[in-house]
Design an enzyme around this catalytic site. Sequence first.
Site, short mmCIF file in Angstrom:
data_model
loop_
_atom_site.label_atom_id
_atom_site.label_comp_id
_atom_site.label_asym_id
_atom_site.label_seq_id
_atom_site.Cartn_x
_atom_site.Cartn_y
_atom_site.Cartn_z
N HIS B 96 1.21 6.03 -4.80
CA HIS B 96 2.29 5.05 -4.95
C HIS B 96 3.03 4.88 -3.63
CE1 HIS B 96 5.14 2.61 -7.17
NE2 HIS B 96 6.03 3.07 -6.32
N ASP B 175 10.96 1.85 -19.11
CA ASP B 175 11.12 1.46 -17.72
C ASP B 175 10.99 -0.04 -17.57
OD1 ASP B 175 11.20 1.65 -14.82
OD2 ASP B 175 9.09 1.08 -14.93
N ARG B 182 17.87 -4.07 -14.38
CA ARG B 182 18.34 -3.56 -13.08
C ARG B 182 18.18 -4.61 -12.00
NH1 ARG B 182 14.78 1.11 -11.79
NH2 ARG B 182 15.96 1.14 -9.84
N SER B 197 11.93 5.46 -12.76
CA SER B 197 11.07 4.29 -12.94
C SER B 197 9.67 4.55 -12.41
CB SER B 197 11.72 3.10 -12.22
OG SER B 197 10.85 1.99 -12.21
N LYS B 201 5.86 5.93 -14.85
CA LYS B 201 4.55 5.28 -14.89
C LYS B 201 3.45 6.24 -14.45
CE LYS B 201 6.57 1.96 -12.81
NZ LYS B 201 7.26 0.76 -12.29
#
Lengths: 451, 451
Positions: B96, B175, B182, B197, B201
């Site tokens: 990520h 999320d 948000r 968040s 995932k």
Amino acid sequence: MSHAGTGTENSGASARIQSSVVDKRAGRSLSGPGIHAVVDDFVHGRVPGYQMAAWLATVACRGLDRTELAALTEAYVAGGERLRLERVGGVVLDKHSTGGVGDKLSLIVVPIVAACDVAVVKMSGRGLGHAGGTVDKLESIPGLRLGLAPEEMYPVVRRVGMTIVSQSAALAPGDDATYALRDVTGTVESIPLIAASIISKKVAVGADGLVLDVKTGTGALIPDHAMATRLAETMLQLAGDFGLRCRGALTDMSQPLGHAVGNALEIKEVLAVLRGEQVPGVWEACLVLARLMLQSADPALTDAEADAKAEKAVASGAAYDRFLAWISAQGGDRRVLEQPALLPGSRHVLPITADRPGWVRTVDPRKVGMAAVHVKAGRLSHSAPLDHGSGVVVARRVGDRVEVGETLAELHYNDGDAGLATRLLTQAFDIDDERPAPPPVIHRVFDSPVR
Amino acid sequence: MSHAGTGTENSGASARIQSSVVDKRAGRSLSGPGIHAVVDDFVHGRVPGYQMAAWLATVACRGLDRTELAALTEAYVAGGERLRLERVGGVVLDKHSTGGVGDKLSLIVVPIVAACDVAVVKMSGRGLGHAGGTVDKLESIPGLRLGLAPEEMYPVVRRVGMTIVSQSAALAPGDDATYALRDVTGTVESIPLIAASIISKKVAVGADGLVLDVKTGTGALIPDHAMATRLAETMLQLAGDFGLRCRGALTDMSQPLGHAVGNALEIKEVLAVLRGEQVPGVWEACLVLARLMLQSADPALTDAEADAKAEKAVASGAAYDRFLAWISAQGGDRRVLEQPALLPGSRHVLPITADRPGWVRTVDPRKVGMAAVHVKAGRLSHSAPLDHGSGVVVARRVGDRVEVGETLAELHYNDGDAGLATRLLTQAFDIDDERPAPPPVIHRVFDSPVR
């Protein structure tokens, strides 16, 4: 969830409020025009509730400095109506209480001051949760009109020297819109947000002097003593920043105010005090608040002189007469005040008695207030109907001696959940072997006008 | 504004979230079940957006402790789908990046690692604002399917050792719902909210190892170096709390990554690097991220061994072949990759030249990113259409020498506001008389797996 606006105007507003949230969270000061834009965009529907809720929650966490607070207050008032008290003539005062359980002080203090020939204009609200509201109490009186337009108020004040009306959203549209949102987002208990909300309406009223009654103790909006003190100081300074001469008192809400809690029950207590009964806790507080108001109108008045005037207004019957004259002037049926038995009542009265001897250490105002709510003397949601005849009569106060079987309180009810109310009332009283020092009625007086 | 719910269930949810806002603001810890209830109530429509916005704004101000953060992450995943990577077989890694301008590193690193026979499953998102998104870049390739269901992904990974698909809301429904809120309430930039968040995932993907690329510098989600470091540490610890073995790097986003900024332009740069071109800034970062991934699969591997594997994967053409095989496996047209001139392009190319000699001191990534947005290579709102052929080619990097008239960057465009984009690009470059030290590509490596 839908996105905030699609037009260019709305996307500008959306970007503005988001930057404001980010800036405030990061500890950067918000500009006056920036705060004004946020409130104006919300009032005019250019930003949705969820963006304003994020802004209010961030302000509740981070606070506002003096300049930001004045800007928010100004923004709340912007575009709203303002009273024109010059149409009344002479000095006109305003009074505000942060509210509590059994707080009927305004209904006593205002006629006393009016009877001393000082005019008072007061806007009041409804109750929610454990705390009652002046408008609800007054609605026990058949015929009384509280939703007066400004043009209808001025002749009433000229004629009887006082008026009490229900809060008008038109005075501070920004406050009205944001208050509804704060009420459902856990953002009520914030010193700057409370101060801006209260003082914005006082700015729109524009009286010659303002007296603030800030409660402290477990039943108050801000229970903590230091926080309540800070709220009082913040409001006094903020009022001063708008040129509003302001005095105030920090008064006790660690137990219910007086005996009566509930709408018609409190009106009966108001009448009793105006006829000379010195109900413990109530009378002392009324005397101090009346003193602050009389000194607002005539700063040369000593404490002793002011108290003598207030005492005379009650002893002579002038304050009582003034109250009845005012009720009549706004269409109320004064016969029900002359014969209080005609006011709404309750079919059932249940005594709550002491199961041990000792001294009363606690009378929890929140539990007493919630007991009243459960027999419909108060409400948990804005739309819930009220029973004007129900409530609680608190027979014993902190520091009182009780023996087994003696009455601590009475539950007056017609319907609702009397079982739950009884349990709450029983829990509200704490009886101890040692005699506690009763709390002061007045914790502090802010007697020099802040400007 | 409507009130939150009318039913008993909704009024319970409304009271719960309001208490949670008040508690968090007052500095009291929130319980795990309390946090779970707030998220679950919002996901199931029992609390409206404005209440959740107040909650998120309060959390953004007050933070979350380690226990609360794990509870929020768990709540985000609750009720969602989880991948079943055991159906792939063997070690499967996840990667990520917190994203930035010109960040095409995943598209290079994933095929390199896959070419070293370590499987990778990666979910990617779209771009918003100045930063691009991997899904947008990949959509330059005709036919490529990114919205694969889990059952479609497993055979792709078994066959070609990698998959990149678009983020599925089904993995972390909490999320997904809160992120949308948000995004429009100024509550994106919060370390605990970002960490929950992202990691939620990753928990739902459930890979055997995770490598995080956290950017720092003016173009990053969290520009501040200390805050970005804290974000990286928070995510590593949080992943560890869920038993997810995690390594990471803090990498530079104080200037655009590589030359290409824009969708097809970046795909072309990816192909060039996979064919062996060591694009400055890009290649060094890819090498470190590939090393961390290879070491996640085989902890015995030294840095030198890992780097040798990655270099060989590129030099041998294996990584390039793997990328093309993957594109084909998900329906993409590999001919456009073999002949990049077939990718979307632009009709106009406008050079931005230096108006003075000197050394490049700054290439502001936000200005470059926004220049790309104004020629539709990026978007300001989720629904805005993209031009996959437009963007910016950054010719000079911080520390480069330039003479008057030399090209600093090229604007590639078809439509949009090329004038505004040109102004932004001109402002993005700052040329100085003194030679600055170029920023490091990698600021820090977190190379021991946190568990």
